[in-house]
Design a protein around this motif. Structure first.
Motif, PDB file in Angstrom:
ATOM      1  N   ILE A 131      46.556 -19.899  -6.599  1.00  0.00           N
ATOM      2  CA  ILE A 131      46.293 -20.923  -7.620  1.00  0.00           C
ATOM      3  C   ILE A 131      46.498 -20.327  -9.015  1.00  0.00           C
ATOM      4  CG2 ILE A 131      44.556 -22.524  -8.558  1.00  0.00           C
ATOM      5  CD1 ILE A 131      43.411 -22.740  -5.696  1.00  0.00           C
ATOM      6  N   GLN A 132      46.105 -19.079  -9.194  1.00  0.00           N
ATOM      7  CA  GLN A 132      46.309 -18.438 -10.491  1.00  0.00           C
ATOM      8  C   GLN A 132      47.800 -18.373 -10.833  1.00  0.00           C
ATOM      9  OE1 GLN A 132      44.334 -14.779 -12.631  1.00  0.00           O
ATOM     10  NE2 GLN A 132      45.707 -14.015 -11.064  1.00  0.00           N
ATOM     11  N   TYR A 133      48.601 -18.078  -9.815  1.00  0.00           N
ATOM     12  CA  TYR A 133      50.050 -18.010 -10.026  1.00  0.00           C
ATOM     13  C   TYR A 133      50.583 -19.337 -10.572  1.00  0.00           C
ATOM     14  CZ  TYR A 133      55.032 -17.713  -9.084  1.00  0.00           C
ATOM     15  OH  TYR A 133      56.391 -17.738  -9.218  1.00  0.00           O
ATOM     16  N   HIS A 134      50.029 -20.450 -10.068  1.00  0.00           N
ATOM     17  CA  HIS A 134      50.488 -21.772 -10.525  1.00  0.00           C
ATOM     18  C   HIS A 134      49.814 -22.208 -11.823  1.00  0.00           C
ATOM     19  CE1 HIS A 134      51.916 -21.672  -6.379  1.00  0.00           C
ATOM     20  NE2 HIS A 134      52.844 -22.503  -6.799  1.00  0.00           N
ATOM     21  N   ASN A 172      56.303 -17.843  -5.188  1.00  0.00           N
ATOM     22  CA  ASN A 172      57.447 -18.484  -5.858  1.00  0.00           C
ATOM     23  C   ASN A 172      57.881 -19.764  -5.163  1.00  0.00           C
ATOM     24  OD1 ASN A 172      57.777 -16.458  -7.669  1.00  0.00           O
ATOM     25  ND2 ASN A 172      59.303 -15.346  -6.462  1.00  0.00           N
ATOM     26  N   THR A 173      57.823 -19.734  -3.835  1.00  0.00           N
ATOM     27  CA  THR A 173      58.421 -20.836  -3.086  1.00  0.00           C
ATOM     28  C   THR A 173      57.395 -21.863  -2.605  1.00  0.00           C
ATOM     29  OG1 THR A 173      58.313 -19.403  -1.148  1.00  0.00           O
ATOM     30  CG2 THR A 173      60.432 -19.540  -2.264  1.00  0.00           C
ATOM     31  N   PHE A 174      56.103 -21.536  -2.768  1.00  0.00           N
ATOM     32  CA  PHE A 174      55.054 -22.346  -2.143  1.00  0.00           C
ATOM     33  C   PHE A 174      55.076 -23.823  -2.555  1.00  0.00           C
ATOM     34  CE2 PHE A 174      50.868 -24.279  -2.170  1.00  0.00           C
ATOM     35  CZ  PHE A 174      50.573 -24.218  -0.814  1.00  0.00           C
ATOM     36  N   ALA A 175      55.078 -24.098  -3.855  1.00  0.00           N
ATOM     37  CA  ALA A 175      54.888 -25.479  -4.328  1.00  0.00           C
ATOM     38  C   ALA A 175      56.018 -26.387  -3.824  1.00  0.00           C
ATOM     39  CB  ALA A 175      54.806 -25.525  -5.849  1.00  0.00           C
ATOM     40  N   GLU A 176      57.220 -25.883  -3.918  1.00  0.00           N
ATOM     41  CA  GLU A 176      58.356 -26.680  -3.461  1.00  0.00           C
ATOM     42  C   GLU A 176      58.287 -26.890  -1.948  1.00  0.00           C
ATOM     43  OE1 GLU A 176      63.082 -26.163  -3.682  1.00  0.00           O
ATOM     44  OE2 GLU A 176      61.959 -25.388  -5.414  1.00  0.00           O
TER      45      GLU A 176
END
Ligand code: 5GP
Ligand code: MN
Length: 340
Positions: free
Chosen positions: A151-154, A8-12
């Motif tokens: 990557i699938q999550y995104h 949930n927090t990775f990209a940010e």
């Protein structure tokens, strides 16, 4: 940190950093290179600049993988490596969790202790206090599988491409012995199914990894099995030992002994296989097991190493003869476990 929270927090989180170093373990294998390169491509797509560093060279059978020509090999270019480390705003550990697994990089890693760390790994015994963010799942086939899940999550539709899929398939394929061990759940197959496509051919990748031996490498394998394998039926164990001279005879190249340790496990009733190799100044141990006999326990208790239940490694600083002797003396204490 829970997996979902990491996702949930990775990209940010990652977008806060401009210069990122992706680092993997000494003697990098298919999962080390596959997960690091896929993670690199993913970060690039998120607009994050990253450099990939490996402590020493990787085997020739991985040299065709996408993007590997840009990997910095620390023992060949340590000045640049130190510069990358010192300039990094974030250092990501992929496929290892302890700095002692980084060979020659270890010293310089200690010099940038203040730089935040991120972990993506499937080895046990991680010290989470070292990491600002971590995705650490022991019951997962490979670090590549964790990167695939991330990557699938995104969104695979947005981020998956042939390079990423190829790198991740290599990592999962090699860490599971072509899907023969270390598979904990059906999602491993489901993820791979999603990554295979008309332009990402599983059989072609498999051939590039496993069917590209030099003649010397195959003859060395034959020599190991015919001349250097000892079978200890009493302990359901077989080991292979190789001296520096043996390696020289077969013009050893990096990666040539990869997979050799698996062969003794093909014998019915053999539960543990060991490869003991004389390397530059140290003796390397490679352990494999079938079933629930934990070579991780054995490697960490006696050989300064560790790994997983069915695959582990370690080292001793002594002669080859003494290393074999030491291995033979500890075997009786495992007799009951090996006979189960
Ligand atoms: P290999 O036998 O292929 O070198 O290693 C098998 C597994 O054990 C890999 O997952 C690797 O990461 C782990 N491993 C190998 N050597 C060591 C070591 O010296 N220490 C630890 N902690 N793990 C190791
Ligand atoms: Mn791995």
């Amino acid at each position: 940190m829970r997996k979902q929270l990491f996702f949930n927090t990775f990209a940010e989180y990652i977008k806060r950093y401009k210069r990122v170093v992706i680092l993997t373990h000494v003697n990098p294998d298919g999962d080390a290179i596959g997960s690091s390169m896929a993670f690199y491509y993913f970060l690039t797509k998120l607009g994050v600049e990253a450099k990939v560093i490996v402590p020493n060279d990787f085997p020739g059978f991985l040299s065709w993988m996408p993007g590997v020509e840009n990997i910095l090999i620390f023992d060949k270019n340590s000045d640049k490596g130190v510069e990358y480390l010192n300039n990094a705003e974030l250092i990501c550990y992929l496929d290892f969790n302890h700095p002692s697994r980084t060979g020659l990089v270890h010293n310089d890693l200690c010099h940038c202790k203040k730089t935040p760390r991120l972990l993506i790994d499937h080895h046990r015994d991680a010290d989470f206090s070292q990491f600002e963010m971590y995705l650490s799942e022991v019951e997962t086939s490979s670090t590549s599988e964790l990167v695939a899940e991330l990557i699938q999550y995104h969104g695979f539709d947005k981020y998956l491409d042939d390079n990423i899929a190829t790198c991740l398939l290599v990592g999962i394929m090699t860490d599971t012995g072509s899907f023969s061990h270390s598979i904990y759940h059906p999602e491993t197959f489901e993820l791979c199914g999603k990554m295979i496509s008309p332009t990402v051919n599983y059989q072609l990748i498999h051939n590039k990894i496993y069917n590209t031996f030099s003649e010397n490498r195959l003859r060395l394998l034959g020599f190991c099995i015919s001349n250097r394998m000892k079978v200890l039926n009493e302990y359901h164990t077989a080991y292979i030992y190789l001296s520096k001279q043996d390696l020289e005879t077969y013009n050893y190249q990096v990666g040539d002994t990869e997979g050799v340790v698996n062969f003794p496990l093909m014998i019915d009733d053999i539960k543990m296989a060991v490869l003991i190799t004389e390397r530059q100044g140290v003796i390397r141990f490679s352990f494999r097991s079938k079933g629930d006999f934990s070579v991780h326990e054995l490697a960490s208790a006696h050989f300064n190493g560790g790994g997983h239940v069915n695959a582990a490694g370690g080292t001793l600083e002594c002669s080859l003869d003494m290393a074999v002797e030491k291995f033979l003396t500890i075997l009786p204490q495992y007799k009951a476990l090996l006979s189960k």
